[in-house]
Write an enzyme that holds these catalytic residues in place. Structure first.
Site, PDB file in Angstrom:
ATOM      1  N   ARG A  82     -12.654  23.954  40.604  1.00 62.28           N
ATOM      2  CA  ARG A  82     -11.368  24.493  40.174  1.00 62.28           C
ATOM      3  C   ARG A  82     -11.353  26.015  40.292  1.00 62.28           C
ATOM      4  NH1 ARG A  82      -8.186  23.568  34.371  1.00 62.28           N
ATOM      5  NH2 ARG A  82      -6.527  25.054  34.814  1.00 62.28           N
TER       6      ARG A  82
ATOM      7  N   ASN B 234      -5.221  14.698  38.649  1.00 65.50           N
ATOM      8  CA  ASN B 234      -4.384  15.525  39.527  1.00 65.50           C
ATOM      9  C   ASN B 234      -4.966  15.604  40.938  1.00 65.50           C
ATOM     10  OD1 ASN B 234      -2.209  16.428  37.871  1.00 65.50           O
ATOM     11  ND2 ASN B 234      -3.636  17.708  36.745  1.00 65.50           N
TER      12      ASN B 234
ATOM     13  N   CYS C 165       1.783  12.020  33.648  1.00 63.61           N
ATOM     14  CA  CYS C 165       1.649  13.460  33.420  1.00 63.61           C
ATOM     15  C   CYS C 165       2.194  13.761  32.033  1.00 63.61           C
ATOM     16  CB  CYS C 165       2.435  14.228  34.480  1.00 63.61           C
ATOM     17  SG  CYS C 165       2.349  16.032  34.338  1.00 63.61           S
TER      18      CYS C 165
ATOM     19  N   HIS D 177       4.758  17.724  38.912  1.00 64.75           N
ATOM     20  CA  HIS D 177       4.656  19.187  38.870  1.00 64.75           C
ATOM     21  C   HIS D 177       5.737  19.865  39.712  1.00 64.75           C
ATOM     22  CE1 HIS D 177       0.189  19.227  37.382  1.00 64.75           C
ATOM     23  NE2 HIS D 177       1.024  18.579  36.575  1.00 64.75           N
TER      24      HIS D 177
ATOM     25  N   TYR E 281       5.927  24.656  36.242  1.00 69.62           N
ATOM     26  CA  TYR E 281       5.332  24.746  37.576  1.00 69.62           C
ATOM     27  C   TYR E 281       6.310  25.320  38.591  1.00 69.62           C
ATOM     28  CZ  TYR E 281       1.264  22.084  36.076  1.00 69.62           C
ATOM     29  OH  TYR E 281       0.113  21.691  35.443  1.00 69.62           O
TER      30      TYR E 281
END
Length: 424
Positions: A90, A144, A164, A194, A244
């Site tokens: 990440r 995700n 989500c 998102h 987002y």
């Protein structure tokens, strides 16, 4: 009822456990299996999970294992919450895209594509093993990028629904502003994972009075501050975008911010170290307050509601209404039936059926169609590999769209993910 959680050693898990304990009448679990290859984390999280159940008087049995096949055997539902490559991957996803002037984020843009390429093959392997061991089990995907991962699962014929927490988080927030019970608040939630907008906020269900104009008039400043968007933008849109959308509506501003501060991945990694130390305290028997800063607010409530609906314990014969990720099947006429959208759906023992959606303004439909085209290419790259497929997916993304940026991002994505890409 048996549930299995793949990625059970996640620091998120105590949030899930707390929900299972509090909402045991909605989802009466008799056995919960936490599955994770990281035995040290699994021991810490499993110990805290048992203490939470004990404190709240839940008599369900919690076990831990690193053996996937044994863990999912006989499960009624399997929840996926894994992170291939961990926080280190990440951190890279949030860093190298900035070198090309693009947003560095783990679920969208180039970082989101990298995560999809690492994740889809692993999730499909897990799903196939679940199907061999227990073909009747539902797969609930919280991993995700949820939209792409869920589409991979559904196209492979798995019994899967994507989940989500954005919608349930907004539902709770709007309920507080309205002084209403969350269950009374229905969102006209439309888009892709998102990439969603609230077109209406209603009391009492889909046919209730739309209170969104009043919410914006009375609480617009607070809502705009939470989204980190200017109030006039919300007023001109007349809808509430998910946070987002800031990556799209304020891309250059976000990139400039990201270049001047530490990444979210670094913050989360430090938080995780502290949380795991807390989890090892034998006196801790509830989720710590710090976990709220980790993200995933109300994740447990959403997961309980979805599992209960799929397993026949919520909503009766007609099922329950919940925001999920599932096949489009004509809901948005400008998308293919096998695109995966995030909308309100009726969920029951046979899966999720989207509720009708009104004709969308081109402002939203256009971005949804554009991003879906990227997701088509992203899934193809995740399934078949190849530098050209990665390049095309990046070039198609609304946040990239320039060949020089796409070339540079392709090189960096492959360089930073070689160990996770079988085709390199």
């Amino acid at each position: 009822m048996k549930l299995a959680v793949v990625g059970g050693g996640s620091t998120y898990t105590p949030e899930l456990i707390d929900g299972f304990a509090r909402l045991r009448d909605t989802l009466p679990i008799s056995e919960l299996v936490l599955i994770d290859p990281a035995a040290d984390r699994l021991q810490l999280v499993g110990g805290l999970a048992r203490r939470i159940f004990a404190k709240q008087g839940h008599d369900g049995r919690i076990t831990t294992t690193s053996d996937l096949d044994a863990g999912v055997a006989g499960a009624d539902a399997v929840l996926l919450q894994l992170r291939v490559g961990g926080q280190a991957a990440r951190q890279r996803d949030e860093t190298w895209p900035l070198e090309c002037g693009c947003v560095g984020q783990e679920t969208t843009g180039a970082g989101g594509l990298a995560k999809a390429l690492r994740t889809v093959p692993v999730v499909l392997d897990i799903a196939e093993r679940v199907r061999r061991t227990n073909p009747d089990a539902w797969i609930i995907d919280f991993t995700n990028p949820v939209g792409i991962v869920t589409r991979a699962l559904l196209q492979a014929g798995h019994k899967a629904v994507g989940l989500c927490n954005v919608a349930i988080h907004l539902q709770r927030k709007f309920a507080a502003l309205l002084g209403a019970e969350p269950a009374q608040v229905h969102l006209d939630h439309v888009g892709l994972n998102h990439l969603t907008w609230e077109l209406g906020v209603r009391l009492g269900g889909p046919g209730g009075q739309d209170l969104l104009p009043g919410l914006l008039a009375e609480h617009g400043e607070k809502i705009a501050d939470d989204l980190r968007l200017p109030r006039p933008v919300l007023d001109r849109l007349g809808v509430i975008p998910s946070y987002y959308l800031r990556y799209y509506y304020a891309h250059d501003e976000v990139v400039a911010e990201m270049r001047t501060k530490s990444s979210r991945a670094a913050e989360v990694a430090a938080m995780e170290r502290e949380l795991l130390e807390m989890y090892g305290d034998p006196a801790l028997d509830e989720k710590p307050a710090l976990l709220a800063k980790r993200g995933g607010a109300f994740y447990s409530e959403a997961a309980v509601d979805l599992a209960a609906a799929l397993l026949g314990g919520r909503g009766g014969a007609d099922g329950a209404i919940q925001v999920v990720n599932t096949f489009n099947n004509g809901t948005l006429p400008f998308l293919a039936d096998d695109a995966v959208i995030e909308v309100q759906a009726r969920v029951g023992a046979t899966g999720a059926t989207p509720l009708p959606v009104p004709r969308l303004d081109p402002l939203y439909a256009g971005l949804i169609a554009h991003t879906t085209a990227y997701e088509d290419l992203a899934l193809d790259a995740a399934l078949r590999g190849g530098r050209d497929r990665v390049f095309k997916a990046l070039l198609a993304h609304p946040l990239i769209g320039q060949y020089e940026a796409a070339e540079g991002l392709t090189d960096r994505l492959i360089a930073h993910n070689r160990e996770h890409l079988a085709w390199v």
